[in-house]
Each structure stands twice: as C-alpha cells, then as structure tokens.
Design a protein around this motif. Structure first.
Motif, mmCIF file in Angstrom:
data_model
loop_
_atom_site.group_PDB
_atom_site.id
_atom_site.type_symbol
_atom_site.label_atom_id
_atom_site.label_comp_id
_atom_site.label_asym_id
_atom_site.label_seq_id
_atom_site.Cartn_x
_atom_site.Cartn_y
_atom_site.Cartn_z
ATOM 1 N N CYS A 300 19.791 1.815 -28.123
ATOM 2 C CA CYS A 300 19.543 3.217 -28.452
ATOM 3 C C CYS A 300 18.640 3.851 -27.398
ATOM 4 O O CYS A 300 17.553 3.332 -27.106
ATOM 5 N N CYS A 303 15.181 5.258 -29.501
ATOM 6 C CA CYS A 303 14.161 4.352 -30.039
ATOM 7 C C CYS A 303 14.145 2.992 -29.345
ATOM 8 O O CYS A 303 13.250 2.185 -29.591
ATOM 9 N N CYS A 319 26.565 -0.480 -34.330
ATOM 10 C CA CYS A 319 25.477 0.382 -34.789
ATOM 11 C C CYS A 319 25.131 1.463 -33.769
ATOM 12 O O CYS A 319 24.406 2.406 -34.090
ATOM 13 N N CYS A 347 21.315 4.790 -31.848
ATOM 14 C CA CYS A 347 21.571 4.008 -33.058
ATOM 15 C C CYS A 347 21.960 4.977 -34.174
ATOM 16 O O CYS A 347 21.745 6.193 -34.075
ATOM 17 N N ALA A 348 22.511 4.455 -35.255
ATOM 18 C CA ALA A 348 23.022 5.314 -36.327
ATOM 19 C C ALA A 348 21.921 6.195 -36.917
ATOM 20 O O ALA A 348 22.140 7.370 -37.228
ATOM 21 N N ASN A 349 20.708 5.646 -37.069
ATOM 22 C CA ASN A 349 19.603 6.427 -37.647
ATOM 23 C C ASN A 349 19.191 7.584 -36.733
ATOM 24 O O ASN A 349 19.032 8.723 -37.182
ATOM 25 N N CYS A 350 19.007 7.277 -35.455
ATOM 26 C CA CYS A 350 18.615 8.327 -34.515
ATOM 27 C C CYS A 350 19.716 9.369 -34.364
ATOM 28 O O CYS A 350 19.448 10.567 -34.199
ATOM 29 N N HIS A 351 20.956 8.920 -34.423
ATOM 30 C CA HIS A 351 22.081 9.847 -34.309
ATOM 31 C C HIS A 351 22.073 10.832 -35.485
ATOM 32 O O HIS A 351 22.261 12.039 -35.324
ATOM 33 N N ARG A 352 21.813 10.294 -36.684
ATOM 34 C CA ARG A 352 21.806 11.171 -37.854
ATOM 35 C C ARG A 352 20.640 12.163 -37.773
ATOM 36 O O ARG A 352 20.766 13.329 -38.156
ATOM 37 N N LEU A 353 19.504 11.687 -37.263
ATOM 38 C CA LEU A 353 18.367 12.586 -37.103
ATOM 39 C C LEU A 353 18.692 13.702 -36.116
ATOM 40 O O LEU A 353 18.368 14.879 -36.361
#
Length: 380
Positions: A300, A303, A319, A347-353
């Motif tokens: 990512c 992060c 991911c 990463c999936a979390n940062c992408h969603r953010l």
C-alpha cells in the motif's frame, strides 16, 4: 514425413499431407497468405489429390475429421464422407466434406455463423501398391521442414508478457498504431469496457514485442482458446468473446459495485471516477508496473502495508487495489485517458478511506455552488 503436391504446371502447392498405412492425413489450413499462413492451397490441393487418386485406381473410400478436438469422439460421429458418396467428382466431394466439417467440433457457446471448413482430415484409400509408387503417381514431393512451426517461440518466452505490456499494447493500438504486422481477428475479439473491440492476437503480438525487445510476428505464436496468448489476456483482466457475439462491454459499469449507499448515489463525476478504475486490464497492469518498480513487491502506497508478508500467503496481494489519484475527479471528461502514472496501489482500507474523502469533497463542491438565499445552483 509430410508431402506436398506439384500442380499440373509443376508449381508447388502449399498444402501438406502424410501417409499412414491406407490413410492419407491431410493437414489443416492456418493463418493468411499475407501473414505467414500454412496450407493455404488446402481446397485446391485436396481436390487435385482426390482426382489423382481416382485416376490411378486408388480412390477415396471414406473420410473423417481428424483434428485434435475430436479425437475422443467415436469414429462414426466424425465421418464427413461415406463410401456411397465417393463416386462423385472431386470438387463435389471436397465441397461436401467442407460443409460437414464446419458443423463439427464447435463449442456449444459459439455464436459464429460459419465453422472452419479447412480442418485436419483423414482419407481412407483403396491402395493397391507401395507408398513409394503412390507418391510418384500423385506427383508429390517431401517437405523438408515446417519452417513456420520451427519459428514458434516456447511458452517460457511468451510468459514474459505481463499485464503492463498488454496495457501498453492496448493503448498503442487505440491511438492508431498500425505497424504491427497482424491481421484483423477471424473468430474472436478482445472486448474492452467501453464496448470497443480489438484483435487479440495483434494486441498480444505488440505486447510480446515490448517484452522481448524485438518485433514479434504471427509466425512466433498461435492464438485461440487455451493458448498462452488468450490465457495471458484473460489473466490480465481482458474479456475475449466470439466475433459475432452481441456483448457490448464488460458488464454494466454505469454504477459502482459497492455496498456503500453513498457511492450508489454518487454524482456522474464520482461514477466516472470509479469507471476509470475498472477499465479493462487497468488494475492488473498497474500492479505489474508496481511490482517491476519495487523488486516484485506489492504494498500500500498510503500506509505501507504488505499483505503478503502480513498474511503469509501469496494470495493476499488481492488486498491491494488500484485507485485513480492523479487527475482530479472534477477535471475528468468523457474523453480523459488514464495512464498508469495516474494510479496508486492501496490496501482495501486505505482505498475505502480515499473514496470517502473524495465523496465528501464532491459534496462540499456541490454545496459551494448553492446560492445561500435562493437555494438554487449558482450559475458558473
């Protein structure tokens, strides 16, 4: 040993056959005259062969399809010429066999109107002499080598084509590049997300040229179902469809595929942003480029998380997602062309953010255009 016929004027016909006891195995036609094809005189040579066999008293007794796709079929199900039909003139026999083999060994999902009428076939003959005499009476000569087959590149070389090479090839093709040496496709198209179609073998050939550092030509590889060419394109995220299929794009991308209601209510600009991220082949191309630049690693950019290291599985690279970052969503027009440099691996979390922040930004932009007194959009 393969043989070729000499025509009545002494010229060599481009069509190969083998002798196998009382059988003649007549090889299929492939490619085109301008692009290193093989057995291009298929019908002419087959007609001449049958005529000469009858003239020397060794007529064809029966014929059946003998291509690799039908080897598991019972012999009686692939007969294309019965004994009772072998007394017809040679041109009629060839025409009848051609019509019958068109409908054989076709996939149930095929939407093509016409099948292949120049496949590999086997002819049973009632020969009464040695094969050497048969070759002499047929006016045939041995084929020293199949040069086209010898020039095929091994799978290890074809596997050097990455999704990044394929993306670059598609982009070059779409910007008008024509000096690639490949014909238009015959049976299949590479279908892009916007509904446009490209010839799959030509796209792979351009990518192969970049990967290997020299100009690849049609003689270097074959195309079709389950070939390295098609498998590479499909693994890179491209859809290959029959030539006459009615499909118009890779799914419905007018709406983002998200469980988040906010995105489902997104503005046209937001939907356009998400559609850019889902362009055919884009994600795998960006990941391939990222790995090339970072020693094979995929992590990512926001992060720094490396999911493969964290989860101890090579499958964890799923991911990492691709996000369109460089061109502001407000500046995206329908004609905007995305480059790999416009993208980020998140990463999936940062992408969603990032998507949530983008959503808030678009909402703020819309609110700023509302007149505080009238409540209507301000004129721009």
């Amino acid at each position: 040993m393969p043989f070729q016929l000499l025509s009545d004027d002494g010229s060599l016909l481009d069509a190969r056959f083998d002798l196998d006891a009382d059988n003649i195995v007549f090889h299929s036609r492939g490619g085109s005259k301008a692009k290193n094809g093989t057995n291009l005189d298929y019908s002419r040579a087959l007609t001449l062969l049958i005529r000469r066999l009858a003239a020397v008293g060794w007529p064809v007794d029966r014929a059946w399809l003998d291509s690799a796709q039908v080897q598991a079929m019972p012999l009686e199900e692939r007969v294309i010429l019965h004994t009772s039909e072998c007394n017809m003139p040679a041109p009629q026999m060839v025409s009848l066999m051609s019509r019958r083999m068109q409908g054989m060994a076709r996939k149930p999902t095929s939407k093509s109107k016409n099948g292949n009428s120049t496949k590999r076939i086997r002819l049973l003959i009632r020969a009464g002499s040695k094969s050497s005499e048969l070759i002499r009476w047929l006016k045939a000569v041995p084929v020293a080598a199949d040069l086209r087959t010898q020039q095929r590149l091994p799978a290890s070389e074809l596997s050097k084509v990455t999704a990044e090479h394929l993306w670059n090839a598609v982009e070059r093709f779409r910007t008008g590049f024509t000096d690639h040496g490949f014909d238009e496709s015959t049976n299949y198209d590479l279908l892009l997300h916007d509904g446009s179609r490209l010839p799959p073998k030509a796209v792979f050939g351009i990518a192969l040229s970049e990967a290997l550092g020299f100009k690849a030509t049609p003689k270097h590889f074959s195309a079709g179902v389950d070939t390295p060419c098609f498998l590479s394109l499909e693994a890179a995220g491209y859809l290959i469809v029959p030539k006459n299929s009615s499909e118009v794009g890779v799914g419905d991308q007018s709406q983002p595929k998200s469980s988040d209601p906010e995105w489902l209510e997104g503005t046209p600009k937001v939907r356009l942003h998400l559609q850019r991220e889902r362009a055919s082949g884009l994600r795998e191309a960006k990941k391939a480029e990222f790995r090339r630049k970072h020693g094979g690693k995929l992590f990512c950019e926001r992060c720094g998380k490396d999911p493969v290291d964290e989860y101890k599985s090579r499958h964890a690279d799923a991911c990492i997602e691709v996000h369109h970052r460089k061109t502001h969503v407000a500046d995206m027009a329908d004609g905007h062309k995305t480059s790999l440099q416009d993208l980020a691996c998140l990463c999936a979390n940062c992408h969603r953010l990032e998507h949530r922040l983008l959503r808030l930004e678009v909402q703020a932009e819309a609110a700023s255009q509302i007149h505080p007194t009238t409540g209507k959009l301000s004129a721009r």
